[in-house]
Design a protein around this motif. Structure first.
Motif, PDB file in Angstrom:
ATOM      1  N   ASP A 122       0.808  -1.219   0.000  1.00  0.00           N
ATOM      2  CA  ASP A 122       0.000   0.000   0.000  1.00  0.00           C
ATOM      3  C   ASP A 122       0.845   1.274   0.000  1.00  0.00           C
ATOM      4  O   ASP A 122       0.320   2.373   0.090  1.00  0.00           O
ATOM      5  CB  ASP A 122      -0.929   0.017   1.225  1.00  0.00           C
ATOM      6  CG  ASP A 122      -1.920  -1.127   1.192  1.00  0.00           C
ATOM      7  OD1 ASP A 122      -2.229  -1.618   0.088  1.00  0.00           O
ATOM      8  OD2 ASP A 122      -2.395  -1.540   2.258  1.00  0.00           O
ATOM      9  N   GLN A 123       2.148   1.161  -0.082  1.00  0.00           N
ATOM     10  CA  GLN A 123       3.027   2.336  -0.035  1.00  0.00           C
ATOM     11  C   GLN A 123       3.843   2.456  -1.310  1.00  0.00           C
ATOM     12  O   GLN A 123       5.037   2.676  -1.286  1.00  0.00           O
ATOM     13  CB  GLN A 123       3.977   2.240   1.166  1.00  0.00           C
ATOM     14  CG  GLN A 123       3.282   2.255   2.499  1.00  0.00           C
ATOM     15  CD  GLN A 123       4.260   2.039   3.631  1.00  0.00           C
ATOM     16  OE1 GLN A 123       5.166   1.209   3.541  1.00  0.00           O
ATOM     17  NE2 GLN A 123       4.087   2.779   4.715  1.00  0.00           N
ATOM     18  N   GLY A 124       3.163   2.336  -2.460  1.00  0.00           N
ATOM     19  CA  GLY A 124       3.868   2.369  -3.733  1.00  0.00           C
ATOM     20  C   GLY A 124       4.110   3.773  -4.245  1.00  0.00           C
ATOM     21  O   GLY A 124       3.698   4.770  -3.650  1.00  0.00           O
ATOM     22  N   GLY A 125       4.777   3.849  -5.355  1.00  0.00           N
ATOM     23  CA  GLY A 125       5.041   5.129  -6.009  1.00  0.00           C
ATOM     24  C   GLY A 125       3.843   5.565  -6.815  1.00  0.00           C
ATOM     25  O   GLY A 125       2.817   4.889  -6.866  1.00  0.00           O
ATOM     26  N   TYR A 126       3.952   6.714  -7.460  1.00  0.00           N
ATOM     27  CA  TYR A 126       2.879   7.167  -8.331  1.00  0.00           C
ATOM     28  C   TYR A 126       3.470   8.017  -9.444  1.00  0.00           C
ATOM     29  O   TYR A 126       4.511   8.644  -9.289  1.00  0.00           O
ATOM     30  CB  TYR A 126       1.792   7.910  -7.558  1.00  0.00           C
ATOM     31  CG  TYR A 126       2.217   9.218  -6.958  1.00  0.00           C
ATOM     32  CD1 TYR A 126       1.918  10.424  -7.592  1.00  0.00           C
ATOM     33  CD2 TYR A 126       2.891   9.267  -5.752  1.00  0.00           C
ATOM     34  CE1 TYR A 126       2.306  11.634  -7.042  1.00  0.00           C
ATOM     35  CE2 TYR A 126       3.279  10.461  -5.190  1.00  0.00           C
ATOM     36  CZ  TYR A 126       2.985  11.646  -5.841  1.00  0.00           C
ATOM     37  OH  TYR A 126       3.366  12.839  -5.306  1.00  0.00           O
ATOM     38  N   LEU A 127       2.815   7.997 -10.581  1.00  0.00           N
ATOM     39  CA  LEU A 127       3.234   8.780 -11.731  1.00  0.00           C
ATOM     40  C   LEU A 127       2.346  10.019 -11.774  1.00  0.00           C
ATOM     41  O   LEU A 127       1.127   9.917 -11.833  1.00  0.00           O
ATOM     42  CB  LEU A 127       3.053   7.967 -13.016  1.00  0.00           C
ATOM     43  CG  LEU A 127       3.294   8.698 -14.330  1.00  0.00           C
ATOM     44  CD1 LEU A 127       4.758   9.144 -14.443  1.00  0.00           C
ATOM     45  CD2 LEU A 127       2.910   7.819 -15.508  1.00  0.00           C
ATOM     46  N   LYS A 153      -4.373  10.577   0.418  1.00  0.00           N
ATOM     47  CA  LYS A 153      -5.069  11.434  -0.527  1.00  0.00           C
ATOM     48  C   LYS A 153      -4.180  11.755  -1.727  1.00  0.00           C
ATOM     49  O   LYS A 153      -2.998  12.097  -1.582  1.00  0.00           O
ATOM     50  CB  LYS A 153      -5.489  12.735   0.182  1.00  0.00           C
ATOM     51  CG  LYS A 153      -6.354  13.626  -0.669  1.00  0.00           C
ATOM     52  CD  LYS A 153      -6.786  14.846   0.127  1.00  0.00           C
ATOM     53  CE  LYS A 153      -7.629  15.753  -0.727  1.00  0.00           C
ATOM     54  NZ  LYS A 153      -8.049  16.936  -0.021  1.00  0.00           N
ATOM     55  N   ASN A 154      -4.767  11.681  -2.922  1.00  0.00           N
ATOM     56  CA  ASN A 154      -4.105  12.022  -4.185  1.00  0.00           C
ATOM     57  C   ASN A 154      -2.842  11.222  -4.467  1.00  0.00           C
ATOM     58  O   ASN A 154      -1.881  11.743  -5.026  1.00  0.00           O
ATOM     59  CB  ASN A 154      -3.789  13.517  -4.234  1.00  0.00           C
ATOM     60  CG  ASN A 154      -5.046  14.359  -4.268  1.00  0.00           C
ATOM     61  OD1 ASN A 154      -6.034  13.962  -4.872  1.00  0.00           O
ATOM     62  ND2 ASN A 154      -5.016  15.494  -3.609  1.00  0.00           N
ATOM     63  N   ARG A 155      -2.814   9.967  -4.104  1.00  0.00           N
ATOM     64  CA  ARG A 155      -1.657   9.122  -4.424  1.00  0.00           C
ATOM     65  C   ARG A 155      -2.144   7.886  -5.186  1.00  0.00           C
ATOM     66  O   ARG A 155      -1.999   6.758  -4.750  1.00  0.00           O
ATOM     67  CB  ARG A 155      -0.890   8.706  -3.158  1.00  0.00           C
ATOM     68  CG  ARG A 155      -0.201   9.857  -2.462  1.00  0.00           C
ATOM     69  CD  ARG A 155       0.887  10.462  -3.367  1.00  0.00           C
ATOM     70  NE  ARG A 155       1.664  11.461  -2.669  1.00  0.00           N
ATOM     71  CZ  ARG A 155       1.513  12.774  -2.818  1.00  0.00           C
ATOM     72  NH1 ARG A 155       0.614  13.244  -3.638  1.00  0.00           N
ATOM     73  NH2 ARG A 155       2.275  13.616  -2.157  1.00  0.00           N
ATOM     74  N   HIS A 156      -2.732   8.152  -6.356  1.00  0.00           N
ATOM     75  CA  HIS A 156      -3.191   7.085  -7.234  1.00  0.00           C
ATOM     76  C   HIS A 156      -1.991   6.602  -8.059  1.00  0.00           C
ATOM     77  O   HIS A 156      -0.989   7.302  -8.154  1.00  0.00           O
ATOM     78  CB  HIS A 156      -4.293   7.611  -8.167  1.00  0.00           C
ATOM     79  CG  HIS A 156      -5.420   8.271  -7.433  1.00  0.00           C
ATOM     80  ND1 HIS A 156      -6.362   7.556  -6.743  1.00  0.00           N
ATOM     81  CD2 HIS A 156      -5.726   9.586  -7.269  1.00  0.00           C
ATOM     82  CE1 HIS A 156      -7.227   8.394  -6.189  1.00  0.00           C
ATOM     83  NE2 HIS A 156      -6.870   9.639  -6.500  1.00  0.00           N
TER      84      HIS A 156
END
Length: 168
Positions: A122-127, A153-156
């Motif tokens: 659940d603690q991945g990166g995001y583009l 929030k806002n970490r899709h």
């Protein structure tokens, strides 16, 4: 040689057969290739894995295959498969019921750092794509691994920020 069961009264081991009334025809067998739209195959290649959706009402009839080669044709491409698959319905022969073919192998992989025991799934990166109004955004053929942050929030996995309404 064909054996027919005989009753106890008949003595011949084989029954007489009028072979003029017998015909043997190959009606169907495993499909060795698929025809797809040529413009869909620009990023596909040999050894790519494909998923073929079901042509029945059961999702369990979907199939997996490996592409051996791709032969361009006028408007279409023939995907020769490494092994045969069960026959499927085509869109040309049965409009609205043809199978879909999806490429599963990705040419580009974006993977966030992941350390077992240190970070969680659940603690991945995001583009994040920022400030690109008027520029069409096309993201295709990309595999994302360990992306997105659950409960943050806002970490899709992918975030298009301040792009307005653009085609793509």
């Amino acid at each position: 040689e064909i054996h027919f069961p005989s009753d106890k009264e008949s003595t011949p081991e084989f029954a007489d057969v009028d072979w003029d009334d017998v015909s043997i025809a190959f009606t169907s067998g495993p499909a060795e290739g698929l025809a797809v739209q040529l413009d869909r195959t620009s990023r596909w290649g040999a050894n790519s894995e494909v998923h073929i959706t079901s042509s029945t009402l059961s999702y369990m009839d979907s199939q997996m295959a490996m592409i051996d080669s791709i032969t361009p044709n006028t408007g279409t491409a023939i995907l020769k498969l490494t092994a045969g698959i069960d026959a499927v319905l085509s869109e040309k022969e049965t409009p609205g019921m043809g199978v879909e073919v999806a490429i599963l192998t990705r040419n580009l992989k974006i993977e966030a750092e992941y350390s077992e025991g240190v970070t969680t799934e659940d603690q991945g990166g995001y583009l994040q794509i920022l400030h690109t109004p008027g520029v069409a955004q096309v993201i295709e053929g990309v595999e994302f691994n360990h992306m997105g942050q659950s409960d943050t929030k806002n970490r899709h996995p992918i975030q298009l920020l301040y792009t307005k309404d653009v085609a793509g």
